[in-house]
Design a protein around this motif. Structure first.
Motif, PDB file in Angstrom:
ATOM      1  N   MET A   1       0.863  -1.184   0.000  1.00 50.36           N
ATOM      2  CA  MET A   1       0.000   0.000   0.000  1.00 50.36           C
ATOM      3  C   MET A   1       0.902   1.238   0.000  1.00 50.36           C
ATOM      4  N   SER A   2       0.654   2.165  -0.924  1.00 50.93           N
ATOM      5  CA  SER A   2       1.542   3.346  -0.999  1.00 50.93           C
ATOM      6  C   SER A   2       1.271   4.270   0.187  1.00 50.93           C
ATOM      7  N   GLU A   3       2.250   5.134   0.430  1.00 50.46           N
ATOM      8  CA  GLU A   3       2.111   6.150   1.478  1.00 50.46           C
ATOM      9  C   GLU A   3       1.187   7.222   0.898  1.00 50.46           C
ATOM     10  N   ILE A   4       0.029   7.404   1.539  1.00 53.26           N
ATOM     11  CA  ILE A   4      -0.974   8.324   1.001  1.00 53.26           C
ATOM     12  C   ILE A   4      -1.031   9.582   1.862  1.00 53.26           C
ATOM     13  N   LEU A   5      -0.791  10.735   1.234  1.00 53.44           N
ATOM     14  CA  LEU A   5      -0.865  12.020   1.936  1.00 53.44           C
ATOM     15  C   LEU A   5      -2.096  12.744   1.426  1.00 53.44           C
ATOM     16  N   ILE A   6      -2.990  13.070   2.349  1.00 43.91           N
ATOM     17  CA  ILE A   6      -4.278  13.668   1.990  1.00 43.91           C
ATOM     18  C   ILE A   6      -4.340  15.098   2.517  1.00 43.91           C
ATOM     19  N   LEU A   7      -4.677  16.036   1.635  1.00 46.87           N
ATOM     20  CA  LEU A   7      -4.924  17.431   2.038  1.00 46.87           C
ATOM     21  C   LEU A   7      -6.420  17.670   1.954  1.00 46.87           C
ATOM     22  N   THR A   8      -7.028  18.134   3.068  1.00 46.74           N
ATOM     23  CA  THR A   8      -8.458  18.471   2.970  1.00 46.74           C
ATOM     24  C   THR A   8      -8.655  19.971   3.148  1.00 46.74           C
ATOM     25  N   GLY A   9      -9.726  20.445   2.527  1.00 40.89           N
ATOM     26  CA  GLY A   9     -10.144  21.846   2.633  1.00 40.89           C
ATOM     27  C   GLY A   9     -11.615  21.905   2.998  1.00 40.89           C
ATOM     28  N   ALA A  10     -12.147  23.117   2.994  1.00 36.71           N
ATOM     29  CA  ALA A  10     -13.513  23.362   3.482  1.00 36.71           C
ATOM     30  C   ALA A  10     -14.547  22.502   2.761  1.00 36.71           C
ATOM     31  N   LEU A  84      -1.735   9.971   6.103  1.00 36.58           N
ATOM     32  CA  LEU A  84      -1.727  11.143   6.995  1.00 36.58           C
ATOM     33  C   LEU A  84      -2.658  12.176   6.362  1.00 36.58           C
ATOM     34  N   ILE A  85      -3.477  12.801   7.206  1.00 38.58           N
ATOM     35  CA  ILE A  85      -4.332  13.892   6.726  1.00 38.58           C
ATOM     36  C   ILE A  85      -3.720  15.225   7.171  1.00 38.58           C
ATOM     37  N   ILE A  86      -3.493  16.102   6.209  1.00 36.20           N
ATOM     38  CA  ILE A  86      -3.170  17.502   6.522  1.00 36.20           C
ATOM     39  C   ILE A  86      -4.458  18.252   6.236  1.00 36.20           C
ATOM     40  N   THR A  87      -5.040  18.913   7.257  1.00 32.59           N
ATOM     41  CA  THR A  87      -6.255  19.655   6.945  1.00 32.59           C
ATOM     42  C   THR A  87      -6.027  21.153   7.100  1.00 32.59           C
TER      43      THR A  87
END
Ligand code: APR
Length: 229
Positions: A1-10, A84-87
């Motif tokens: 499973m790849s390293e998944i970096l998620i950016l969320t916004g409004a 990881l989620i960066i929000t």
């Protein structure tokens, strides 16, 4: 499973009833960001700033996480520290959906700190100019733990490291208008990651792939796809 970096916004919290900023009728159509989201605005009229964030904190407390928040929490339960989620969001809906690996780069509306002495307070209610700091006893300094325009976002070092590890960078519900977050996709691409945008509309930024639609539909579908690989 790849390293998944998620950016969320409004956009990820829009269907929970929390306003976005730049959609028609969004928060920056209703309020002047210079007045309510800058240190200068707070110095000029702290009561207006408290009114703005007290209203948003009240709406946040009344809101529920939606299917997109829940799908991201499910992904974390399955792949743990491979994501990881960066929000950019200051709401707590990721955490209330069960996500634990969340970095709030623009701060957290539930918390506050004293502008005079820096002392932190967690899970605050409505703030007012009359509030005196429990540590330094000075009044008028308590402010929401939110990064305002002109201030430095949090966790930039950790985010840099996460961008270097990411094999897949996913932007969800973000307009790509505000730096440094708007620059993450180009940085991830430069560092060799695949990039994917899940959003109500295509933003101008160059992603390798896009899925367009409401987050509560396209995020659960994407998570199921990832977990079926
Ligand atoms: N599902 C998916 N995407 C959505 C939905 C939805 N239901 N509703 C709106 N969107 C998309 C919009 O198309 C837009 O691209 O979410 C994005 C929201 O953009 P903004 O309102 O600009 O919010 P955001 O990108 O988070 O803003 C970044 O700007 O004002 C500062 O600090 C503030 O963190 C914020 C930052």
């Amino acid at each position: 499973m790849s390293e998944i970096l998620i950016l969320t916004g409004a956009g990820v919290s829009a269907e929970s009833g929390l306003g976005t900023f730049r959609d028609v009728g969004g928060l920056w159509d209703q309020y002047d960001l210079e007045e309510v989201a800058t240190p200068e605005g707070f110095a000029r009229n702290p009561a207006l700033v408290h009114e703005f964030y007290n209203l948003r904190r009240d709406l946040m407390q009344k809101a529920e996480p939606n299917a997109a928040h829940r799908a991201l929490a499910k992904l974390e339960r399955e792949i743990g520290d491979r994501m990881l989620i960066i929000t950019q969001n200051i709401d707590d809906l990721h955490e209330r959906a069960g996500s634990k690996r969340v970095l709030h780069m623009h701060g957290r509306l539930a918390n506050a700190f004293c502008a005079h002495c820096g002392s932190q307070r967690k899970e605050v209610g409505a703030l007012s100019v009359a509030d005196a700091c429990a540590s330094c006893r000075q009044p008028g300094g308590m402010r929401p733990d939110v990064v305002w325009f002109g201030e430095i976002p949090h966790h930039l070092e950790e985010i840099d490291q996460a961008l270097g590890r990411a094999e897949l960078f996913v932007s969800i519900g973000a307009s790509g208008q505000v730096y440094p977050a708007a620059g993450f996709v180009a940085a991830a691409q430069r560092l060799g990651a695949e990039t994917l945008e899940l959003n109500m509309e295509a933003t101008s930024t160059a992603f390798n792939a896009r899925k367009i639609g409401p987050a509560t539909e396209i995020v659960p579908t994407w998570v199921d796809e990832i977990l079926s690989r």
